[in-house]
Enzyme design. Structure first.
Site, PDB file in Angstrom:
ATOM      1  N   THR A 205       0.618  -1.389  -0.038  1.00 32.41           N
ATOM      2  CA  THR A 205      -0.272   0.192   0.128  1.00 32.41           C
ATOM      3  C   THR A 205       0.788   1.203   0.019  1.00 32.41           C
ATOM      4  O   THR A 205       2.280   1.508   0.696  1.00 32.41           O
ATOM      5  CB  THR A 205      -0.782   0.061   1.397  1.00 32.41           C
TER       6      THR A 205
ATOM      7  N   TYR B 138      -2.404  -0.752  10.319  1.00 30.14           N
ATOM      8  CA  TYR B 138      -2.260  -1.158   9.193  1.00 30.14           C
ATOM      9  C   TYR B 138      -1.305  -0.582   8.655  1.00 30.14           C
ATOM     10  O   TYR B 138       0.137  -1.548   7.976  1.00 30.14           O
ATOM     11  CB  TYR B 138      -3.580  -0.315   8.628  1.00 30.14           C
TER      12      TYR B 138
HETATM   13  N1  LIG Z   1      -8.349  -1.450  -2.509  1.00 29.96           N
HETATM   14  C1  LIG Z   1      -7.371  -0.991  -2.634  1.00 29.96           C
HETATM   15  O1  LIG Z   1      -7.862   0.414  -3.335  1.00 29.96           O
HETATM   16  C2  LIG Z   1      -6.518  -1.387  -1.698  1.00 29.96           C
HETATM   17  C3  LIG Z   1      -5.153  -0.063  -1.719  1.00 29.96           C
HETATM   18  C4  LIG Z   1      -3.574  -0.540  -1.210  1.00 29.96           C
HETATM   19  C5  LIG Z   1      -3.663  -1.673  -1.196  1.00 29.96           C
HETATM   20  N2  LIG Z   1      -4.447  -3.096  -1.207  1.00 29.96           N
HETATM   21  C6  LIG Z   1      -4.383  -4.352  -0.658  1.00 29.96           C
HETATM   22  O2  LIG Z   1      -4.738  -5.069  -1.838  1.00 29.96           O
HETATM   23  C7  LIG Z   1      -5.304  -6.279  -0.672  1.00 29.96           C
HETATM   24  C8  LIG Z   1      -6.580  -6.461  -1.625  1.00 29.96           C
HETATM   25  O3  LIG Z   1      -7.904  -5.575  -0.743  1.00 29.96           O
HETATM   26  P1  LIG Z   1      -9.190  -5.515  -1.480  1.00 29.96           P
HETATM   27  O4  LIG Z   1      -9.731  -4.194  -1.677  1.00 29.96           O
HETATM   28  O5  LIG Z   1      -9.145  -6.391  -2.262  1.00 29.96           O
HETATM   29  O6  LIG Z   1      -9.884  -6.201   0.023  1.00 29.96           O
HETATM   30  P2  LIG Z   1     -10.634  -6.756   0.468  1.00 29.96           P
HETATM   31  O7  LIG Z   1     -11.500  -6.432   1.903  1.00 29.96           O
HETATM   32  O8  LIG Z   1     -11.863  -7.080  -0.288  1.00 29.96           O
HETATM   33  O9  LIG Z   1     -10.263  -8.534  -0.037  1.00 29.96           O
HETATM   34  C9  LIG Z   1      -9.667  -9.262   1.508  1.00 29.96           C
HETATM   35  C10 LIG Z   1      -9.960 -10.238   1.821  1.00 29.96           C
HETATM   36  O10 LIG Z   1      -9.325 -11.121   2.380  1.00 29.96           O
HETATM   37  C11 LIG Z   1     -10.058 -11.496   3.319  1.00 29.96           C
HETATM   38  N3  LIG Z   1      -9.748 -11.531   4.104  1.00 29.96           N
HETATM   39  C12 LIG Z   1      -8.931 -11.369   5.855  1.00 29.96           C
HETATM   40  N4  LIG Z   1      -8.851 -11.471   7.045  1.00 29.96           N
HETATM   41  C13 LIG Z   1      -8.220 -12.160   6.545  1.00 29.96           C
HETATM   42  C14 LIG Z   1      -7.394 -13.803   7.117  1.00 29.96           C
HETATM   43  N5  LIG Z   1      -7.128 -13.457   8.055  1.00 29.96           N
HETATM   44  N6  LIG Z   1      -6.788 -15.125   6.267  1.00 29.96           N
HETATM   45  C15 LIG Z   1      -7.555 -15.326   5.150  1.00 29.96           C
HETATM   46  N7  LIG Z   1      -8.159 -13.997   5.143  1.00 29.96           N
HETATM   47  C16 LIG Z   1      -8.490 -13.170   4.832  1.00 29.96           C
HETATM   48  C17 LIG Z   1     -11.600 -11.304   3.160  1.00 29.96           C
HETATM   49  O11 LIG Z   1     -12.447 -12.255   3.690  1.00 29.96           O
HETATM   50  C18 LIG Z   1     -10.924 -10.374   2.427  1.00 29.96           C
HETATM   51  O12 LIG Z   1     -12.117 -11.450   1.606  1.00 29.96           O
HETATM   52  C19 LIG Z   1      -5.046  -5.837   0.354  1.00 29.96           C
HETATM   53  O13 LIG Z   1      -3.886  -7.007   1.111  1.00 29.96           O
HETATM   54  C20 LIG Z   1      -5.276  -5.394   0.907  1.00 29.96           C
HETATM   55  O14 LIG Z   1      -4.222  -3.985   2.104  1.00 29.96           O
HETATM   56  C21 LIG Z   1      -6.096  -2.495  -1.577  1.00 29.96           C
END
Ligand SMILES: NC(=O)c1ccc[n+]([C@@H]2O[C@H](COP(=O)([O-])OP(=O)(O)OC[C@H]3O[C@@H](n4cnc5c(N)ncnc54)[C@H](O)[C@@H]3O)[C@@H](O)[C@H]2O)c1
Length: 359
Positions: free
Chosen positions: A129, A172
């Site tokens: 991130t 975070y």
């Molecule tokens: N969406 C964004 O803009 C963004 C920006 C920067 C970083 N990220 C990173 O990208 C990744 C995906 O983000 P996203 O937006 O798809 O989020 P999201 O919440 O839609 O997906 C995360 C998934 O991880 C699963 N999860 C959570 N805790 C867990 C655990 N302990 N064990 C197994 N599964 C678990 C959740 O059920 C969910 O399906 C994350 O690592 C997030 O930090 C996202």
């Protein structure tokens, strides 16, 4: 996509980015281990969608990344690993830092250890991130109309590059930043071929946007429902938004080129051409929806950056990325998807998602 046999392991595969990635992998003919604890409300729907589209390719594993044995089992025989499972909200990390640490840092280490023990060069691409760069308070900004703009012309033209010093803020930021560094170090110390994607704001279909995470989809959903939106800060904060289809392409490109990019981190976002303030986005959503969005203002949130735009030159060059989806077009496509698939709000004209429109 790579010479290796075996399924591809996607952690967080039921999530927003994970489900889009798993779908793309299955379409390309890969078997996908869809590892997810289903902790985020609503993501079961994404998993059901994946299984329906690819009944023979998607293998769901309902497990937690904190469970080292389950992680090692899922990683056995995987040809590549995309690690996206996470506790994703800064706000949640402020009330439950230990849970955040366990999932984001220990969970990542569980996966890295499984790959180190295998010792066979299985690649891992990690979802990091922009929060690893802290609040960027030292970047001098001017407020122009509805946006913050960097005073330094170089930052204004290109955004924040990978050589920016790391500066973790909030639990975070610390857990993701720590994981980001472990992932890179496992390439250095143990030869595990890893790459890191430091993502800005990703938006698109299958996003369960809430006030705590996924603000672009959250804004569109609330506006389509005719509900007011809370803005934390003055709404002039700027982010470069990226369509999830472009993010997925970047992940696949990193896997294809892992021999050249192992041990490296890339800033991934829509770049300066897709840098918008919250207010600009709200205006666009209001135009699409045919009525202004009702907003309420509250205090700034911890660690919030007034300006973050990814310098995408390194990723564009080394991952051979296509030009990103223009934000107006991408947001219109998201609104249309929410209207069609979720039955929200009034009709929004279907946007053209053509290669020509990317310019
Ligand atoms: N969406 C964004 O803009 C963004 C920006 C920067 C970083 N990220 C990173 O990208 C990744 C995906 O983000 P996203 O937006 O798809 O989020 P999201 O919440 O839609 O997906 C995360 C998934 O991880 C699963 N999860 C959570 N805790 C867990 C655990 N302990 N064990 C197994 N599964 C678990 C959740 O059920 C969910 O399906 C994350 O690592 C997030 O930090 C996202």
């Amino acid at each position: 996509m790579s010479g290796r046999e075996g399924p591809v392991l996607v952690t967080g595969a039921a999530g927003f980015i994970g489900s889009n990635l798993a779908d793309r992998l299955a379409f390309a003919g890969h078997d996908v281990i869809a590892f997810d604890a289903l902790t985020r409300p609503g993501v079961e729907g994404n998993l059901a969608w994946l299984r329906e589209r690819h009944p023979r390719r998607i293998r769901p594993v309902h497990a937690d990344v904190r469970d080292a044995a389950a992680v090692a089992k899922a990683a056995t025989g995987a040809s590549a690993v995309f690690h996206l499972a996470a506790q994703v909200a800064v706000t949640t990390s402020m009330v439950a830092p230990l849970d955040d640490f366990e999932t984001n840092l220990r969970g990542t280490l569980n996966l890295l250890e499984a790959l180190r023990r295998r010792g066979d060069g299985t690649p891992l691409i990690f979802a990091s991130t922009n929060k690893v760069y802290g609040d960027l308070a030292d970047i001098a900004l001017d407020r122009l109309d509805d946006t913050y703009q960097p005073r330094d012309p170089a930052v204004r033209a290109h955004g924040v590059a990978e050589d920016r010093p790391l500066d973790f803020h909030t639990p975070y930021g610390c857990s993701k930043g720590g994981a980001d560094q472990y992932v890179l170090d496992y390439a250095r110390s143990f030869g595990v071929p890893t790459a890191v994607m430091r993502m800005s704001c990703i938006y698109g279909p299958r996003q369960m946007g809430t006030e705590d995470q996924g603000w672009v989809a959250h804004f569109v959903i609330r506006a389509l429902r005719g509900e007011p939106i809370s803005i934390y800060g003055d709404g002039c904060q700027v982010r470069d938004v990226m369509d999830v289809g472009d993010s997925v392409e970047a992940y696949l490109a990193a896997w294809r080129r892992i021999g050249a990019v192992a041990g490296r981190a890339f800033n991934l976002g829509g770049g300066p051409a897709n840098a918008i303030s919250l207010r600009q986005l709200l205006r666009h959503i209001g135009d699409l929806n045919g009525r202004p969005v009702e907003t309420r203002y509250a205090d700034w949130r911890a660690g919030d950056q007034r300006y973050y735009v990814s310098d995408t030159r390194l990723a564009t060059r080394d991952l051979s990325l296509r030009s990103p989806m223009p934000w107006r077009q991408g947001i219109a496509a998201l609104a249309h998807w929410l209207q069609e698939e979720r039955g929200l709000g009034r009709p929004v004209a279907a946007p053209a998602r053509t290669a020509e429109a990317r310019s």
